[in-house]
Design an enzyme around this catalytic site. Sequence first.
Site, short mmCIF file in Angstrom:
data_model
loop_
_atom_site.label_atom_id
_atom_site.label_comp_id
_atom_site.label_asym_id
_atom_site.label_seq_id
_atom_site.Cartn_x
_atom_site.Cartn_y
_atom_site.Cartn_z
N HIS A 174 2.37 -4.99 -21.98
CA HIS A 174 2.95 -6.34 -21.89
C HIS A 174 4.35 -6.45 -22.50
O HIS A 174 5.01 -7.47 -22.35
CB HIS A 174 2.04 -7.37 -22.57
CG HIS A 174 2.12 -7.33 -24.07
ND1 HIS A 174 1.41 -6.43 -24.82
CD2 HIS A 174 2.83 -8.07 -24.95
CE1 HIS A 174 1.67 -6.62 -26.09
NE2 HIS A 174 2.54 -7.60 -26.21
C1 UD1 Z 1 4.89 -12.52 -27.07
C2 UD1 Z 1 5.69 -11.89 -28.21
C3 UD1 Z 1 5.34 -10.43 -28.35
C4 UD1 Z 1 3.85 -10.25 -28.52
C5 UD1 Z 1 3.11 -10.97 -27.40
C6 UD1 Z 1 1.63 -10.92 -27.71
C7 UD1 Z 1 7.92 -12.88 -28.51
C8 UD1 Z 1 9.37 -12.63 -28.37
N1 UD1 Z 1 7.13 -11.97 -27.93
O1 UD1 Z 1 5.28 -11.87 -25.90
O2 UD1 Z 1 5.98 -9.91 -29.51
O3 UD1 Z 1 3.56 -8.88 -28.47
O4 UD1 Z 1 3.52 -12.34 -27.35
O5 UD1 Z 1 0.86 -11.05 -26.56
O6 UD1 Z 1 7.54 -13.85 -29.10
N2 UD1 Z 1 2.29 -16.47 -20.22
C9 UD1 Z 1 1.30 -17.06 -19.46
N3 UD1 Z 1 0.20 -17.50 -20.11
C10 UD1 Z 1 0.03 -17.39 -21.46
C11 UD1 Z 1 1.05 -16.77 -22.21
C12 UD1 Z 1 2.18 -16.32 -21.56
O7 UD1 Z 1 1.40 -17.19 -18.25
O8 UD1 Z 1 -1.00 -17.85 -21.98
C13 UD1 Z 1 3.53 -16.04 -19.54
C14 UD1 Z 1 4.69 -16.95 -19.90
O9 UD1 Z 1 4.75 -18.06 -19.07
C15 UD1 Z 1 5.86 -16.03 -19.72
C16 UD1 Z 1 5.29 -14.65 -20.07
O10 UD1 Z 1 3.89 -14.74 -19.99
O11 UD1 Z 1 6.26 -16.02 -18.38
C17 UD1 Z 1 5.71 -14.15 -21.43
O12 UD1 Z 1 5.24 -15.02 -22.47
P1 UD1 Z 1 6.01 -15.11 -23.87
O13 UD1 Z 1 5.22 -15.91 -24.82
O14 UD1 Z 1 7.42 -15.47 -23.67
O15 UD1 Z 1 6.09 -13.61 -24.38
P2 UD1 Z 1 4.97 -12.48 -24.48
O16 UD1 Z 1 5.31 -11.41 -23.51
O17 UD1 Z 1 3.62 -13.08 -24.40
N1 UDP Z 2 -6.40 -8.46 -27.22
C1 UDP Z 2 -7.45 -9.26 -26.78
N2 UDP Z 2 -7.67 -9.36 -25.43
C2 UDP Z 2 -6.91 -8.69 -24.53
C3 UDP Z 2 -5.85 -7.88 -24.98
C4 UDP Z 2 -5.61 -7.79 -26.34
O1 UDP Z 2 -8.16 -9.86 -27.58
O2 UDP Z 2 -7.16 -8.84 -23.32
C5 UDP Z 2 -6.15 -8.37 -28.67
C6 UDP Z 2 -6.06 -6.97 -29.22
O3 UDP Z 2 -7.35 -6.47 -29.49
C7 UDP Z 2 -5.24 -7.18 -30.46
C8 UDP Z 2 -4.29 -8.27 -30.06
O4 UDP Z 2 -4.86 -8.90 -28.92
O5 UDP Z 2 -6.04 -7.66 -31.53
C9 UDP Z 2 -2.98 -7.68 -29.72
O6 UDP Z 2 -2.17 -8.61 -29.11
P1 UDP Z 2 -1.03 -8.22 -28.09
O7 UDP Z 2 -1.25 -6.85 -27.58
O8 UDP Z 2 -0.95 -9.32 -27.13
O9 UDP Z 2 0.27 -8.32 -29.00
P2 UDP Z 2 0.98 -7.35 -30.05
O10 UDP Z 2 -0.03 -6.87 -31.01
O11 UDP Z 2 1.63 -6.25 -29.27
O12 UDP Z 2 2.03 -8.22 -30.65
#
Ligand code: UD1
Ligand code: UDP
Length: 359
Positions: free
Chosen positions: A208
């Site tokens: 992601h």
């Molecule tokens: C964010 C964090 C990243 C973390 C990740 C955990 C920042 C800069 N990045 O990245 O460090 O690893 O969360 O998962 O804060 N979206 C959905 N539904 C949701 C959530 C997101 O559709 O419930 C979509 C958003 O609309 C957007 C994209 O996913 O288009 C990215 O979401 P965003 O929160 O900006 O960043 P992440 O990639 O989730």
């Molecule tokens: N995780 C979860 N369901 C999923 C994918 C990840 O519960 O479908 C959990 C995972 O076990 C970990 C956390 O989400 O505890 C990690 O989050 P993510 O990978 O989104 O973000 P990051 O740690 O890279 O910031």
Amino acid sequence: MKIVTIVGARPQFIKASALSRRILAQEAINEVLVHTGQHFDDNMSDVFFREMDIPAPKYHLDIHSLSHGAMTGRMLEAIEMVLAEEKPDFTLVYGDTNSTLAGALAAKKMHIRVAHVEAGLRSFNMAMPEEVNRILTDRISDYLFCPTQVAVQNLETEGFRHFPCTIINCGDIMYEAALYYRDKSAHESRILDTLGLVDGQYILATVHRQENTDDLIRLRSIIRALNKLNEETPVVVPLHPRTRKLLDHYSLVPQFTVIEPVGYMDMVSLTSHARLVLTDSGGLQKEAYFFEKYCVTLRDQTEWTELVDGGYNILAGADEDKIVEAARTLMDRTGSFAAGMYGDGNTSAQIIQALKKGR
Ligand code: UD1
Ligand code: UDP
């Protein structure tokens, strides 16, 4: 003592589950939870509050799906209003997301002390939004709760001992959560049966990070590697919505099993029964280790360097051949998983003790 805690993204709910439970048990502490709204799908947010008994947020800011600047800016403004209303002793933030930086910055400008959980981590890659967020948050935090000795050393190298802040290695809050939910997951999760997976005979993967998803060459290469591995060992991927949108956009069709994001109980089950983990997630790299699984990291750097040094993790970047080769190497690797790198599972108690003392 009053603490305003800022959460917004999936890993922050998991971290908060461990600390908020311990805070709830303390009569002398009032925690007010603020959900920025950064993650908003049921399976990216609400499922964790339900499954992990996280207290309902008092404020839900509903800010998401924006560029970095717009998201962080709107959060900053909205959190400032919450803090003006609540007047806490501390604002607590987790990790390195835009919600983290907005919370820390809003508090610091109002002279409210900032506690940063998961401080001191560095990838040394300033092109990552997370690296910018964590460096800025660390610099304005009053309490830096580090998960590892490497994190403490990073801060010392950057001169943090000269700043008026408290640095504590209290272990990893995710380790505490993993230990707490391990048994519950074993009792409750049916995900292996549902997906027809066999213990020790599948690869769990997640992708992601912006550096992989928003770069077509990297994304395509990772998908090819997963397709290739899937020809020998089933690969299952709970797919982050960011990645799903980009696969659709580029018409990339995976041959492996793609499922919707899962709740934490299912994720712990998937991790603890996998043959191998492939991921660009920060949290999942560690969880692989907690559950004694080797991990191929789909990035060029990691903040969790002790995993690479210990031979538990190989950094393969986004190169198809390197990923496949690293996966084959680790599928054959045997050895014991040394304990203690992430503390003793009592991180939340140490955080609370430090904040109480600081008050
Ligand atoms: C964010 C964090 C990243 C973390 C990740 C955990 C920042 C800069 N990045 O990245 O460090 O690893 O969360 O998962 O804060 N979206 C959905 N539904 C949701 C959530 C997101 O559709 O419930 C979509 C958003 O609309 C957007 C994209 O996913 O288009 C990215 O979401 P965003 O929160 O900006 O960043 P992440 O990639 O989730
Ligand atoms: N995780 C979860 N369901 C999923 C994918 C990840 O519960 O479908 C959990 C995972 O076990 C970990 C956390 O989400 O505890 C990690 O989050 P993510 O990978 O989104 O973000 P990051 O740690 O890279 O910031």
